[in-house]
Every structure is written in C-alpha cells, then in structure tokens.
Design a protein around this motif. Structure first.
Motif, PDB file in Angstrom:
ATOM      1  N   MET A 172       0.835  -1.202   0.000  1.00 20.87           N
ATOM      2  CA  MET A 172       0.000   0.000   0.000  1.00 20.87           C
ATOM      3  C   MET A 172       0.870   1.252   0.000  1.00 20.87           C
ATOM      4  O   MET A 172       0.587   2.223  -0.711  1.00 20.87           O
ATOM      5  CB  MET A 172      -0.931  -0.014   1.215  1.00 20.87           C
ATOM      6  CG  MET A 172      -2.060  -1.027   1.115  1.00 20.87           C
ATOM      7  SD  MET A 172      -2.945  -1.268   2.689  1.00 20.87           S
ATOM      8  CE  MET A 172      -3.574   0.387   3.006  1.00 20.87           C
ATOM      9  N   ALA A 173       1.940   1.237   0.790  1.00 22.18           N
ATOM     10  CA  ALA A 173       2.819   2.401   0.883  1.00 22.18           C
ATOM     11  C   ALA A 173       3.498   2.695  -0.449  1.00 22.18           C
ATOM     12  O   ALA A 173       3.764   3.851  -0.789  1.00 22.18           O
ATOM     13  CB  ALA A 173       3.868   2.178   1.966  1.00 22.18           C
ATOM     14  N   ASP A 179      -5.718  -2.078  -7.109  1.00 22.11           N
ATOM     15  CA  ASP A 179      -6.506  -0.886  -7.429  1.00 22.11           C
ATOM     16  C   ASP A 179      -5.932   0.289  -6.653  1.00 22.11           C
ATOM     17  O   ASP A 179      -6.271   0.511  -5.494  1.00 22.11           O
ATOM     18  CB  ASP A 179      -7.974  -1.097  -7.064  1.00 22.11           C
ATOM     19  CG  ASP A 179      -8.870   0.036  -7.580  1.00 22.11           C
ATOM     20  OD1 ASP A 179      -8.325   1.082  -7.970  1.00 22.11           O
ATOM     21  OD2 ASP A 179     -10.098  -0.146  -7.590  1.00 22.11           O
ATOM     22  N   VAL A 180      -5.045   1.044  -7.291  1.00 25.07           N
ATOM     23  CA  VAL A 180      -4.381   2.154  -6.594  1.00 25.07           C
ATOM     24  C   VAL A 180      -5.343   3.300  -6.311  1.00 25.07           C
ATOM     25  O   VAL A 180      -5.013   4.231  -5.586  1.00 25.07           O
ATOM     26  CB  VAL A 180      -3.183   2.684  -7.417  1.00 25.07           C
ATOM     27  CG1 VAL A 180      -2.112   1.625  -7.535  1.00 25.07           C
ATOM     28  CG2 VAL A 180      -3.635   3.155  -8.799  1.00 25.07           C
ATOM     29  N   GLY A 181      -6.554   3.233  -6.870  1.00 23.29           N
ATOM     30  CA  GLY A 181      -7.514   4.304  -6.643  1.00 23.29           C
ATOM     31  C   GLY A 181      -8.224   4.213  -5.309  1.00 23.29           C
ATOM     32  O   GLY A 181      -8.845   5.181  -4.860  1.00 23.29           O
ATOM     33  N   LEU A 182      -8.145   3.049  -4.655  1.00 23.39           N
ATOM     34  CA  LEU A 182      -8.819   2.883  -3.372  1.00 23.39           C
ATOM     35  C   LEU A 182      -8.046   3.597  -2.269  1.00 23.39           C
ATOM     36  O   LEU A 182      -6.818   3.596  -2.260  1.00 23.39           O
ATOM     37  CB  LEU A 182      -8.945   1.400  -3.020  1.00 23.39           C
ATOM     38  CG  LEU A 182      -9.853   0.545  -3.909  1.00 23.39           C
ATOM     39  CD1 LEU A 182      -9.861  -0.891  -3.410  1.00 23.39           C
ATOM     40  CD2 LEU A 182     -11.271   1.096  -3.929  1.00 23.39           C
ATOM     41  N   ASN A 183      -8.787   4.207  -1.325  1.00 23.35           N
ATOM     42  CA  ASN A 183      -8.101   4.858  -0.214  1.00 23.35           C
ATOM     43  C   ASN A 183      -7.643   3.823   0.807  1.00 23.35           C
ATOM     44  O   ASN A 183      -8.036   2.654   0.752  1.00 23.35           O
ATOM     45  CB  ASN A 183      -8.989   5.927   0.434  1.00 23.35           C
ATOM     46  CG  ASN A 183     -10.267   5.344   1.031  1.00 23.35           C
ATOM     47  OD1 ASN A 183     -10.275   4.232   1.562  1.00 23.35           O
ATOM     48  ND2 ASN A 183     -11.349   6.105   0.953  1.00 23.35           N
ATOM     49  N   ALA A 184      -6.815   4.268   1.732  1.00 25.47           N
ATOM     50  CA  ALA A 184      -6.203   3.349   2.692  1.00 25.47           C
ATOM     51  C   ALA A 184      -7.241   2.619   3.529  1.00 25.47           C
ATOM     52  O   ALA A 184      -7.110   1.418   3.798  1.00 25.47           O
ATOM     53  CB  ALA A 184      -5.238   4.116   3.594  1.00 25.47           C
ATOM     54  N   GLU A 185      -8.277   3.323   3.945  1.00 27.66           N
ATOM     55  CA  GLU A 185      -9.280   2.700   4.808  1.00 27.66           C
ATOM     56  C   GLU A 185     -10.005   1.569   4.089  1.00 27.66           C
ATOM     57  O   GLU A 185     -10.220   0.492   4.655  1.00 27.66           O
ATOM     58  CB  GLU A 185     -10.285   3.749   5.286  1.00 27.66           C
ATOM     59  CG  GLU A 185     -11.300   3.195   6.272  1.00 27.66           C
ATOM     60  CD  GLU A 185     -12.193   4.270   6.862  1.00 27.66           C
ATOM     61  OE1 GLU A 185     -13.153   3.908   7.565  1.00 27.66           O
ATOM     62  OE2 GLU A 185     -11.928   5.466   6.619  1.00 27.66           O
ATOM     63  N   LEU A 186     -10.373   1.801   2.830  1.00 30.50           N
ATOM     64  CA  LEU A 186     -11.088   0.768   2.079  1.00 30.50           C
ATOM     65  C   LEU A 186     -10.169  -0.410   1.757  1.00 30.50           C
ATOM     66  O   LEU A 186     -10.578  -1.572   1.828  1.00 30.50           O
ATOM     67  CB  LEU A 186     -11.664   1.357   0.791  1.00 30.50           C
ATOM     68  CG  LEU A 186     -12.603   0.443  -0.014  1.00 30.50           C
ATOM     69  CD1 LEU A 186     -13.728  -0.085   0.869  1.00 30.50           C
ATOM     70  CD2 LEU A 186     -13.174   1.196  -1.211  1.00 30.50           C
ATOM     71  N   LEU A 187      -8.923  -0.112   1.413  1.00 32.35           N
ATOM     72  CA  LEU A 187      -7.959  -1.184   1.172  1.00 32.35           C
ATOM     73  C   LEU A 187      -7.759  -2.031   2.426  1.00 32.35           C
ATOM     74  O   LEU A 187      -7.680  -3.258   2.358  1.00 32.35           O
ATOM     75  CB  LEU A 187      -6.618  -0.592   0.732  1.00 32.35           C
ATOM     76  CG  LEU A 187      -6.466  -0.235  -0.747  1.00 32.35           C
ATOM     77  CD1 LEU A 187      -5.192   0.573  -0.959  1.00 32.35           C
ATOM     78  CD2 LEU A 187      -6.447  -1.488  -1.606  1.00 32.35           C
ATOM     79  N   ALA A 188      -7.687  -1.362   3.563  1.00 31.17           N
ATOM     80  CA  ALA A 188      -7.512  -2.074   4.827  1.00 31.17           C
ATOM     81  C   ALA A 188      -8.700  -2.988   5.097  1.00 31.17           C
ATOM     82  O   ALA A 188      -8.534  -4.154   5.475  1.00 31.17           O
ATOM     83  CB  ALA A 188      -7.340  -1.075   5.967  1.00 31.17           C
ATOM     84  N   LYS A 189      -9.898  -2.469   4.900  1.00 29.72           N
ATOM     85  CA  LYS A 189     -11.099  -3.270   5.140  1.00 29.72           C
ATOM     86  C   LYS A 189     -11.153  -4.472   4.201  1.00 29.72           C
ATOM     87  O   LYS A 189     -11.478  -5.595   4.619  1.00 29.72           O
ATOM     88  CB  LYS A 189     -12.352  -2.403   4.975  1.00 29.72           C
ATOM     89  CG  LYS A 189     -12.587  -1.420   6.111  1.00 29.72           C
ATOM     90  CD  LYS A 189     -13.883  -0.664   5.922  1.00 29.72           C
ATOM     91  CE  LYS A 189     -14.138   0.295   7.078  1.00 29.72           C
ATOM     92  NZ  LYS A 189     -14.297  -0.418   8.370  1.00 29.72           N
ATOM     93  N   ASN A 190     -10.841  -4.259   2.927  1.00 26.02           N
ATOM     94  CA  ASN A 190     -10.892  -5.353   1.960  1.00 26.02           C
ATOM     95  C   ASN A 190      -9.867  -6.438   2.283  1.00 26.02           C
ATOM     96  O   ASN A 190     -10.152  -7.637   2.202  1.00 26.02           O
ATOM     97  CB  ASN A 190     -10.645  -4.817   0.550  1.00 26.02           C
ATOM     98  CG  ASN A 190     -11.805  -3.987   0.032  1.00 26.02           C
ATOM     99  OD1 ASN A 190     -12.883  -3.968   0.631  1.00 26.02           O
ATOM    100  ND2 ASN A 190     -11.594  -3.291  -1.072  1.00 26.02           N
ATOM    101  N   THR A 191      -8.659  -6.004   2.642  1.00 24.53           N
ATOM    102  CA  THR A 191      -7.595  -6.958   2.955  1.00 24.53           C
ATOM    103  C   THR A 191      -7.942  -7.792   4.182  1.00 24.53           C
ATOM    104  O   THR A 191      -7.839  -9.024   4.173  1.00 24.53           O
ATOM    105  CB  THR A 191      -6.265  -6.216   3.200  1.00 24.53           C
ATOM    106  OG1 THR A 191      -5.914  -5.482   2.028  1.00 24.53           O
ATOM    107  CG2 THR A 191      -5.151  -7.191   3.533  1.00 24.53           C
TER     108      THR A 191
END
Length: 205
Positions: A172-173, A179-191
């Motif tokens: 992520m960093a 999908d680089v368009g997703l924000n950190a919070e959504l990426l965290a939730k999906n992962t």
C-alpha cells in the motif's frame, strides 16, 4: 524570583520524539541532527542531550514510540471488544494497515531502522513490539477456543497474520495494490475482510 526558562516548561523528551517523527516525513533518518530538533522544539542543545545521549538514542525512542502506539491501540480494542475476539482481530488488522498508511516514515523506521547499535534489527526485541505480538497471540488463542484454526500453533498463526498485514502495508505504501484508486481505509477493510473470511472457514463443527 527568576522566571523559569522556556525550555524548563517543555516536555523535552516528548516534543523531541514528536519533532523527530515530523522530520522523518521530510528526510532520511541519517540526515536528522540533534541541533535541528533542539531548534524546532525551542530548547538548547545541552537540554536535549540531558535526555538523549545522541541522535541514535533518540531514534531508538522514536522506534519504540511507534510500537507503543500500536500496542496502546490494541489495548483499547481489548477494552471495547472484550467479549468479541473476532471483532477485535478484525479491527486490529484494519487499524494496523491504516496506521502504516498514515505514518509511513514512522512505520519505515519501526521495521527498517538505520544500522545503528541502539536499534536491534529484530523489531520484536523492543518491549512494546513484543507486547503487541503477545496481544495478537492471545487473540488467536481466544478464537481457537471458539473453534477457529483448530490444531494450529498460536505463535505460528500470530506471526502469519502479522506478516500478512505487514506485507499489505508495504505494498500500500508503494502504491502497488491491484486498485491504486482505493483509499487506505477501504484497502484495509478489503484486505482484512479476506483474511477473516479464510479464518471463518476453518471453524470446526
């Protein structure tokens, strides 16, 4: 009676750590100087050296502060979800990824510190880091008692879970996610949601 110096009213150790974290977002750790930190917090150099014998000692304090923040958050989850081990595990994973995304320079120092004597290259040698890992392991034991991940070693599971979110945090960093368009919070939730779905499938009947 003489008025106290401004620096006497400062919490110099705390401010030094905060300023060092700010500077890490601007430059490499090796470029940070004690004089620069003293200037930013408004104290004299000798006053700063009274608390940290050199820059490396200060960087060690910053390194430990990062893990202390993670540990403190996990303690908060333990209180909020005392009777829900799965919710605690889920929120802990999400919070970890968001912390890494919001504090990239601090996170980098925690796991990729400069080669200095004061910081062990083994991150879990730091007391707050070991405490955070122990909380995760205890969380794993709780869900195992509920029937999840049966017959698995709790230490191995805890390390695997930490390694998984750590790897996701690094990707992520570096913006190397699908999908680089997703924000950190959504990426965290999906992962974390994917991890939790896999864990839930292991429950013994």
């Amino acid at each position: 009676m003489a008025r106290p110096l401004k620096q006497q009213s400062l919490d110099i150790p705390r401010r030094a750590i905060e300023v060092a974290i700010e500077l890490l977002s601007e430059k490499d750790a090796s470029s940070i100087t004690m004089a620069e930190i003293a200037n930013r917090i408004g104290c004299r150099g000798p006053a700063l050296y009274n608390h940290f014998r050199n820059r490396n000692a200060l960087l060690r304090a910053v390194h430990d502060e990062g893990f202390q923040r993670l540990y403190s958050h996990k303690l908060g989850l333990l209180t909020r979800h005392k009777n829900d081990a799965l919710a605690r595990l889920r929120e802990g994973g999400e919070a970890y990824l968001i912390f890494a995304a919001e504090n990239p320079a601090l996170y980098r120092l925690m796991f990729f510190p400069p080669q200095i004597e004061e910081i062990d290259t083994q991150p879990f040698s730091a007391d707050p880091a070991q405490k955070a890992l122990t909380l995760l392991r205890n969380n794993v034991i709780e869900i195992q008692q509920m029937g999840y991940l049966p017959e698995q070693d709790s230490n191995d599971v805890a390390f695997t879970l930490w390694s998984t979110v750590h790897g996701a945090a690094l990707l992520m960093a570096q913006q190397r996610t699908p999908d680089v368009g997703l924000n950190a919070e959504l990426l965290a939730k999906n992962t974390v949601n994917t991890l939790m779905l896999l864990i839930e499938k292991t429950r013994s009947t």
